[in-house]
Design a protein around this motif. Structure first.
Motif, PDB file in Angstrom:
ATOM      1  N   ILE A  39      39.377  37.950  63.069  1.00 16.80           N
ATOM      2  CA  ILE A  39      39.418  37.060  62.099  1.00 16.80           C
ATOM      3  C   ILE A  39      39.995  37.544  60.704  1.00 16.80           C
ATOM      4  O   ILE A  39      39.771  38.797  60.537  1.00 16.80           O
ATOM      5  CB  ILE A  39      37.940  36.681  61.681  1.00 16.80           C
ATOM      6  CG1 ILE A  39      37.198  36.314  62.904  1.00 16.80           C
ATOM      7  CG2 ILE A  39      37.657  35.556  60.720  1.00 16.80           C
ATOM      8  CD1 ILE A  39      35.469  36.026  62.728  1.00 16.80           C
ATOM      9  N   ALA A  40      40.779  37.107  60.091  1.00 21.55           N
ATOM     10  CA  ALA A  40      41.368  37.451  59.074  1.00 21.55           C
ATOM     11  C   ALA A  40      40.705  36.540  57.591  1.00 21.55           C
ATOM     12  O   ALA A  40      40.268  35.436  57.856  1.00 21.55           O
ATOM     13  CB  ALA A  40      42.973  37.377  58.728  1.00 21.55           C
ATOM     14  N   LYS A  41      40.694  37.157  56.443  1.00 23.03           N
ATOM     15  CA  LYS A  41      40.147  36.381  55.299  1.00 23.03           C
ATOM     16  C   LYS A  41      41.178  36.695  54.261  1.00 23.03           C
ATOM     17  O   LYS A  41      41.480  37.721  53.906  1.00 23.03           O
ATOM     18  CB  LYS A  41      38.662  36.995  54.898  1.00 23.03           C
ATOM     19  CG  LYS A  41      38.241  36.014  53.787  1.00 23.03           C
ATOM     20  CD  LYS A  41      36.522  36.251  53.948  1.00 23.03           C
ATOM     21  CE  LYS A  41      36.352  37.457  53.372  1.00 23.03           C
ATOM     22  NZ  LYS A  41      34.873  37.268  52.549  1.00 23.03           N
ATOM     23  N   ILE A  42      41.738  35.614  53.507  1.00 24.88           N
ATOM     24  CA  ILE A  42      42.593  35.591  52.607  1.00 24.88           C
ATOM     25  C   ILE A  42      41.847  34.859  51.389  1.00 24.88           C
ATOM     26  O   ILE A  42      41.308  33.600  51.511  1.00 24.88           O
ATOM     27  CB  ILE A  42      43.889  34.905  52.811  1.00 24.88           C
ATOM     28  CG1 ILE A  42      44.497  35.502  54.034  1.00 24.88           C
ATOM     29  CG2 ILE A  42      44.601  34.940  51.684  1.00 24.88           C
ATOM     30  CD1 ILE A  42      45.565  34.813  54.526  1.00 24.88           C
ATOM     31  N   THR A  43      41.674  35.736  50.119  1.00 26.26           N
ATOM     32  CA  THR A  43      41.059  35.247  49.215  1.00 26.26           C
ATOM     33  C   THR A  43      41.544  35.063  47.513  1.00 26.26           C
ATOM     34  O   THR A  43      42.163  36.035  47.326  1.00 26.26           O
ATOM     35  CB  THR A  43      39.704  36.083  48.917  1.00 26.26           C
ATOM     36  OG1 THR A  43      38.983  36.169  50.078  1.00 26.26           O
ATOM     37  CG2 THR A  43      38.675  35.481  47.841  1.00 26.26           C
ATOM     38  N   ILE A  44      41.736  33.871  47.107  1.00 25.39           N
ATOM     39  CA  ILE A  44      42.309  33.961  45.742  1.00 25.39           C
ATOM     40  C   ILE A  44      41.373  34.559  44.922  1.00 25.39           C
ATOM     41  O   ILE A  44      40.335  34.282  44.681  1.00 25.39           O
ATOM     42  CB  ILE A  44      42.620  32.661  45.270  1.00 25.39           C
ATOM     43  CG1 ILE A  44      43.484  31.753  46.470  1.00 25.39           C
ATOM     44  CG2 ILE A  44      43.397  32.603  44.091  1.00 25.39           C
ATOM     45  CD1 ILE A  44      43.755  30.273  46.014  1.00 25.39           C
ATOM     46  N   ASN A  45      42.056  35.453  44.188  1.00 22.21           N
ATOM     47  CA  ASN A  45      41.037  36.421  43.282  1.00 22.21           C
ATOM     48  C   ASN A  45      41.213  36.307  42.001  1.00 22.21           C
ATOM     49  O   ASN A  45      41.765  37.341  41.308  1.00 22.21           O
ATOM     50  CB  ASN A  45      41.328  37.816  43.777  1.00 22.21           C
ATOM     51  CG  ASN A  45      39.982  38.508  43.067  1.00 22.21           C
ATOM     52  OD1 ASN A  45      39.046  38.266  42.822  1.00 22.21           O
ATOM     53  ND2 ASN A  45      40.271  40.096  43.088  1.00 22.21           N
ATOM     54  N   ARG A  46      41.279  35.024  41.334  1.00 20.63           N
ATOM     55  CA  ARG A  46      41.586  34.927  39.720  1.00 20.63           C
ATOM     56  C   ARG A  46      40.125  34.201  39.299  1.00 20.63           C
ATOM     57  O   ARG A  46      40.552  33.032  38.739  1.00 20.63           O
ATOM     58  CB  ARG A  46      42.791  34.000  39.581  1.00 20.63           C
ATOM     59  CG  ARG A  46      44.018  35.007  40.290  1.00 20.63           C
ATOM     60  CD  ARG A  46      45.302  34.328  39.735  1.00 20.63           C
ATOM     61  NE  ARG A  46      45.502  34.388  38.273  1.00 20.63           N
ATOM     62  CZ  ARG A  46      46.002  33.646  37.631  1.00 20.63           C
ATOM     63  NH1 ARG A  46      46.133  32.267  37.853  1.00 20.63           N
ATOM     64  NH2 ARG A  46      46.322  34.047  36.325  1.00 20.63           N
ATOM     65  N   PRO A  47      39.137  34.570  39.602  1.00 22.54           N
ATOM     66  CA  PRO A  47      37.669  33.609  39.008  1.00 22.54           C
ATOM     67  C   PRO A  47      37.841  33.326  37.761  1.00 22.54           C
ATOM     68  O   PRO A  47      37.299  32.337  37.374  1.00 22.54           O
ATOM     69  CB  PRO A  47      36.702  34.710  39.634  1.00 22.54           C
ATOM     70  CG  PRO A  47      37.319  35.914  39.732  1.00 22.54           C
ATOM     71  CD  PRO A  47      38.600  35.990  39.972  1.00 22.54           C
ATOM     72  N   ASP A  48      38.125  34.187  36.769  1.00 23.16           N
ATOM     73  CA  ASP A  48      38.254  33.659  35.256  1.00 23.16           C
ATOM     74  C   ASP A  48      39.126  32.678  35.142  1.00 23.16           C
ATOM     75  O   ASP A  48      38.984  31.954  33.893  1.00 23.16           O
ATOM     76  CB  ASP A  48      38.326  34.953  34.527  1.00 23.16           C
ATOM     77  CG  ASP A  48      40.020  35.322  35.074  1.00 23.16           C
ATOM     78  OD1 ASP A  48      40.357  35.421  36.005  1.00 23.16           O
ATOM     79  OD2 ASP A  48      40.529  36.510  33.880  1.00 23.16           O
ATOM     80  N   ARG A  49      40.102  32.273  35.896  1.00 17.54           N
ATOM     81  CA  ARG A  49      40.957  31.110  35.840  1.00 17.54           C
ATOM     82  C   ARG A  49      40.450  29.907  36.925  1.00 17.54           C
ATOM     83  O   ARG A  49      41.371  29.333  37.294  1.00 17.54           O
ATOM     84  CB  ARG A  49      42.406  31.203  36.048  1.00 17.54           C
ATOM     85  CG  ARG A  49      42.899  32.444  35.257  1.00 17.54           C
ATOM     86  CD  ARG A  49      43.664  31.770  34.041  1.00 17.54           C
ATOM     87  NE  ARG A  49      42.978  32.085  33.004  1.00 17.54           N
ATOM     88  CZ  ARG A  49      43.165  31.243  31.755  1.00 17.54           C
ATOM     89  NH1 ARG A  49      44.146  30.492  31.702  1.00 17.54           N
ATOM     90  NH2 ARG A  49      42.211  31.676  30.594  1.00 17.54           N
ATOM     91  N   ARG A  50      39.354  30.085  37.340  1.00 21.06           N
ATOM     92  CA  ARG A  50      38.862  29.279  38.565  1.00 21.06           C
ATOM     93  C   ARG A  50      39.754  29.192  39.751  1.00 21.06           C
ATOM     94  O   ARG A  50      39.813  28.319  40.432  1.00 21.06           O
ATOM     95  CB  ARG A  50      38.692  27.782  37.980  1.00 21.06           C
ATOM     96  CG  ARG A  50      37.516  27.481  36.985  1.00 21.06           C
ATOM     97  CD  ARG A  50      36.309  27.741  37.413  1.00 21.06           C
ATOM     98  NE  ARG A  50      35.054  27.338  36.351  1.00 21.06           N
ATOM     99  CZ  ARG A  50      34.705  28.657  35.681  1.00 21.06           C
ATOM    100  NH1 ARG A  50      35.066  29.649  35.679  1.00 21.06           N
ATOM    101  NH2 ARG A  50      33.519  28.351  34.818  1.00 21.06           N
ATOM    102  N   ASN A  51      40.167  30.558  39.890  1.00 23.89           N
ATOM    103  CA  ASN A  51      41.188  30.729  41.128  1.00 23.89           C
ATOM    104  C   ASN A  51      42.309  29.666  41.212  1.00 23.89           C
ATOM    105  O   ASN A  51      42.922  29.350  42.175  1.00 23.89           O
ATOM    106  CB  ASN A  51      40.392  30.673  42.407  1.00 23.89           C
ATOM    107  CG  ASN A  51      39.349  31.822  42.411  1.00 23.89           C
ATOM    108  OD1 ASN A  51      39.734  32.929  42.104  1.00 23.89           O
ATOM    109  ND2 ASN A  51      38.184  31.303  43.033  1.00 23.89           N
TER     110      ASN A  51
END
Ligand code: S0N
Length: 289
Positions: A39-51
């Motif tokens: 399993i691979a996991k790809i996460t958008i990591n810009r939480p302060d811009r709501r990703n």
């Protein structure tokens, strides 16, 4: 099913950071693999811009998806956003120019369209794991994924007509397939937001789970997929998309057929005969009814 295969464990795997072949660090995303799980996991990591994604984010996402596709040990990919407030809020409006989205080393272009196509064609299931907002171009990204697991705090919708944009490509056509043309028009014309339960009823998501169980449940689905035949899953993905994707759908399923044929004695007889400078002998192969 469970009697034959046993219960599917749902504990969170040990995620290990991953890089692609360039070895370059990621800035806007997190890329991880669960060792020994496929399993691979790809996460958008810009939480302060709501990703929200900027061109750089999309470029990194494409590198990670590319790597996960080419890694033989990976069978399923989770696509998500950091935190509980948003999966993705679409294109970062502060990077929007006259020709599309542009950042420091980029001219204006909608490179997210390439990412949508990449997910659609990727011959492994991509599961959107959605907590919080999946709106605008972020909503389109979850729609192009094979499966969507939503947390009970998830919110879905298009915002384009409110912010002077629209996605007349997959954002319209795939949505229409998922929810039907009447609902698709409603979603685009009114630009309303829908909660997770409404989205499930509309056919936008596969299941809704409590926020605290989101990753656990997603992992369970991944493990269940990983128990099944990779080639069967590959063909099922191509098959479900084939008619809608026209020539491109045929090309993909045709490529799968060639892939399988190359592995047969009949397929290799032609190549071997050529390399041995002799005439191929296909006489021993059956002409199946
Ligand atoms: C997601 C929303 C509803 C969240 O609301 P909430 O929780 O109240 O948070 P906010 O305070 O609003 O946001 C927190 C901070 O995050 C920033 N931010 C959020 N979203 C974006 C964004 N998309 N771009 C830039 N910044 C964003 C806020 O500004 C805030 O920052 P600070 O703390 O500094 O004030 C709410 O945030 C919301 O509605 N967001 C905007 C959603 C939106 O309209 N997105 C863009 C829609 N369009 C696209 O995505 C199109 C792109 C595209 O893919 C496309 C594809 C094909 C063809 C055409 C296009 C195209 O260009 O249109």
């Amino acid at each position: 099913y469970h009697r034959v295969h046993g219960e599917v464990p749902s504990h969170i795997p040990q995620w290990k950071p991953a890089l692609d072949e360039s070895g370059k660090e990621f800035i806007d995303i997190i890329y991880e693999k669960a060792v020994g799980e496929g399993i691979a996991k790809i996460t958008i990591n810009r939480p302060d811009r709501r990703n929200a994604f900027r061109p750089q984010t999309v470029k990194e996402l494409m590198r990670a998806f590319n790597d996960a596709r080419d890694d033989n040990s990976i069978g399923v990919i989770i696509f998500t956003g950091t935190g509980t407030k948003a999966f993705c809020s679409g294109g970062d409006q502060s990077f929007r120019g006259k020709e599309g989205y542009a950042d420091y080393d980029s001219f204006g272009r909608l490179n997210v369209l390439d990412l949508q196509v990449q997910i659609r064609r990727l011959p492994k299931p991509v599961i959107a794991m959605v907590a919080g907002y999946a709106v605008g171009g972020g909503h389109v990204l979850h729609m192009v994924c094979d499966i969507t697991i939503a947390a009970d705090n998830a919110v879905f919708g298009q915002t384009g007509p409110k912010v002077g944009s629209f996605d007349a490509g997959f954002g319209a056509s795939i949505m229409s397939r998922l929810v039907g043309p009447k609902r698709a028009r409603e979603m685009w014309y009114l630009a309303r937001f829908y909660n997770a339960t409404e989205a499930e009823k509309m056919g936008l998501v596969n299941t809704v789970v409590p926020l605290e169980r989101l990753e656990e449940e997603t992992i369970k689905w991944c493990r269940e997929i990983m128990r099944n035949s990779p080639m069967a899953i590959r063909l099922c993905k191509s098959a479900v998309n084939a008619a809608d994707d026209g020539h491109l759908g045929l090309q993909q399923i045709g490529g799968d057929a060639t892939l399988l044929f190359y592995g047969t004695d009949e397929g290799s007889e032609g190549k071997t005969a050529y390399l041995e400078r002799r005439k191929p002998d296909f006489s021993k192969f059956p002409r199946l009814p």
